[in-house]
Design an enzyme around this catalytic site. Structure first.
Site, mmCIF file in Angstrom:
data_model
loop_
_atom_site.group_PDB
_atom_site.id
_atom_site.type_symbol
_atom_site.label_atom_id
_atom_site.label_comp_id
_atom_site.label_asym_id
_atom_site.label_seq_id
_atom_site.Cartn_x
_atom_site.Cartn_y
_atom_site.Cartn_z
ATOM 1 N N LYS A 271 -26.644 -62.269 38.028
ATOM 2 C CA LYS A 271 -26.164 -61.739 37.056
ATOM 3 C C LYS A 271 -24.959 -62.258 36.694
ATOM 4 C CE LYS A 271 -23.667 -57.198 35.917
ATOM 5 N NZ LYS A 271 -23.211 -55.972 36.432
ATOM 6 N N ASP A 276 -16.583 -57.611 32.247
ATOM 7 C CA ASP A 276 -17.348 -56.439 31.733
ATOM 8 C C ASP A 276 -16.477 -55.191 31.350
ATOM 9 O OD1 ASP A 276 -19.087 -54.186 31.173
ATOM 10 O OD2 ASP A 276 -19.780 -54.109 33.419
ATOM 11 N N LYS A 283 -15.205 -48.768 29.854
ATOM 12 C CA LYS A 283 -14.672 -48.567 31.294
ATOM 13 C C LYS A 283 -13.157 -48.008 31.305
ATOM 14 C CE LYS A 283 -17.246 -51.632 33.837
ATOM 15 N NZ LYS A 283 -18.227 -50.970 34.895
ATOM 16 N N ARG A 357 -28.441 -55.044 34.078
ATOM 17 C CA ARG A 357 -30.073 -55.018 34.018
ATOM 18 C C ARG A 357 -30.666 -55.440 32.625
ATOM 19 N NH1 ARG A 357 -29.590 -48.840 35.045
ATOM 20 N NH2 ARG A 357 -27.580 -49.408 35.838
#
Length: 498
Positions: A271, A276, A283, A357
């Site tokens: 990954k 992110d 977040k 994912r």
């Protein structure tokens, strides 16, 4: 770092800046420490009795001992003799190397690998010693305006003193450990670099650099148009939220197996989310800086390839890295969006922060073309895994018992441990969607398990395992930084396959 071996004869006559000898917590001396003690008229025992407790990795430097040629004798704690094991040995080797770094020493001699450990042969002890030395001498200064060159470790050479008959196995272990340490160094540095430096393009360039350095490696770096042509709709949906160009990296190590085999290559999938922010499902601001580490799965693949190429491991291995950023924007995924993966399965995106994912699933489908003997994906995938296992064990998910056993054994051998988590089919029910083939989250319960269950839907064509390294890839707090895990586990797994 250079490693070599020397016979155990005449320890007290070895001329070196620092000589390491082991001392147990009960005050008992290792054979090497006993030799130095007798040569110095019991100076070692006197100091140990007065002030050294022998905690694993603890050190005490003795200078200019009478009858001893070494400038310094470093007493290194081994812990309780009855509990001495591979982990205590690794702590001792790292403690010694750290003491040498602190003293600005350039070369040293260690007797620590010579201390026998049940079920841990000299080759494994030597490998561990080299890895530990690499960890102790790692230093990051890539993004400092004026790097303090004096702060860089000076230690360049360690000689391991062993029995003459063990020299060949020791040298092989040192060679393996040195390569693994180099791989961990690359992995740590890539992880520690900020997201505005270590972009998907940077990861692609790093892969190309490795291929130029090692003739066994071939690399192909795909851009957006090529990824679109492959139909990687899930990966593309994440990358679309950022202006930073995506990269899909394909690395191949063309080993030369000693015996011809019809088995396909081992495929490692990383990954590579280089930053992110969570996307639209943003977040919290606190500790968001640590989301630069969300590419540590990709970094570990690159580090592993660096190590196996240095060793010229006789094994065919493929590395796949899906690299992009996960940012909020007018083009980013929205909760409720439905995308079509490369496999043709449709995915309802209920949380854009479950993006790892979404990029991995297309990479897992791409892996089918290699007809692999096994596929292992590595990802900082879920905070739920950190809740379950903390920062000690990597989460291991697979329904293949033999593959699980091989990875768990590799973790134990390399001291880079994993813990097998459940993957019962009943967990799949949490991923049901009213509007698509599968939802990308399954709710709070068993979050790390349902994430693995999601990936399993794209890995039915081969033997597959998933490593969730969210708790083990980096440390927070005052010692913040990437750890280099699970490169030791992966390399031990590959060494066992070769």
């Amino acid at each position: 770092m250079e490693f070599s071996t020397q016979s155990t004869a005449s320890l007290h006559q070895i001329k070196t800046a620092a000589l390491a000898v082991g001392v147990y917590a009960d005050g008992e001396l290792s054979p090497a420490a006993d030799v130095i003690d007798r040569a110095s008229n019991n100076a070692v025992r006197q100091v140990v009795k007065a002030e050294f407790r022998g905690r694993p990795g603890a050190t005490l430097v003795l200078r200019a001992l009478p009858g001893v040629s070494a400038q310094r004798v470093v007493l290194v704690g081994l812990g309780k003799q009855s509990e001495y094991n591979a982990r205590a040995h690794a702590a001792a080797e790292q403690g010694f190397a750290a003491a040498c770094v602190a003293a600005r020493i350039t070369e040293a001699v260690s007797t620590l690998a010579a201390n026998s450990i049940a079920d841990t042969p000299i080759r494994a002890r030597a490998r561990s010693a080299a890895i530990a030395a690499g960890a102790a001498t790692y230093h990051y200064d890539a993004t400092f305006g004026k790097p303090d060159r004096d702060a860089r470790p000076k230690l360049k050479k360690i000689v391991q003193v062993v029995e003459r008959g063990e020299a060949a196995q020791t040298q092989q272990g040192l060679r393996e450990g040195s390569a693994i340490a180099h791989g961990m160094e690359l992995t740590r540095t890539l992880g520690n670099l900020p997201g505005n430096v270590c972009t998907p393009t940077y990861l692609g360039d790093t892969a190309r650099k490795l291929a130029r350095e090692f003739k066994s490696l071939k690399v192909e770096v795909l851009d957006r148009k090529q990824v679109e042509a492959l139909g990687m709709g899930s990966f593309l949906s994440v990358a679309r939220g950022s202006d930073e160009p995506l990269r899909f990296i394909v690395l191949r190590h063309a080993g030369k197996p000693a015996k011809k085999s019809k088995a396909g290559p081992v495929v490692l999938v990383g990954k590579g989310i280089t930053f992110d922010a969570g996307g639209i499902s943003l977040k919290p601001a606190a500790t968001m800086d640590e989301m630069k580490y969300d590419m540590c799965g990709a970094a570990s693949v690159l580090g592993t390839f660096r190590a196996l190429a240095e060793l010229e491991l006789p094994l065919d291995v493929v590395g796949l890295i899906a690299a992009c950023e996960n940012l909020p924007s007018g083009k980013a995924n929205k909760p409720g969006d439905i995308v079509t993966s490369m496999s043709g399965q449709t995915i309802e995106i209920l949380n854009t922060d479950a993006e790892g994912r979404l990029v991995l699933c297309d990479a897992l489908t791409y892996a089918e073309r290699f007809k692999p003997s096994a596929v292992v994906d590595i990802a900082t995938l879920t905070g739920a895994c950190v809740v379950a296992l903390g920062h000690v064990n990597t989460g291991l998910f697979t329904q293949d018992d033999a593959l699980a056993d091989a990875l768990l054994a590799a973790g134990r051998q390399s001291l880079d441990t994993a813990w097998r988590m459940p993957m019962d089919d009943a967990y799949q029910d949490q991923l049901k969607s009213n509007f698509a083939d599968v939802a990308n989250i399954g709710g709070p319960p068993a979050g790390s398990v349902t994430a693995a269950c999601f990936l399993s839907r794209f890995a039915k064509a081969y033997r597959w395992a998933h490593l969730d390294i969210a708790g083990t890839a980096w440390r927070s707090g005052k010692d913040k930084g990437a750890t280099g895990r699970p490169v030791p586990l992966l390399m031990q797994f590959l060494l066992d396959q070769a």
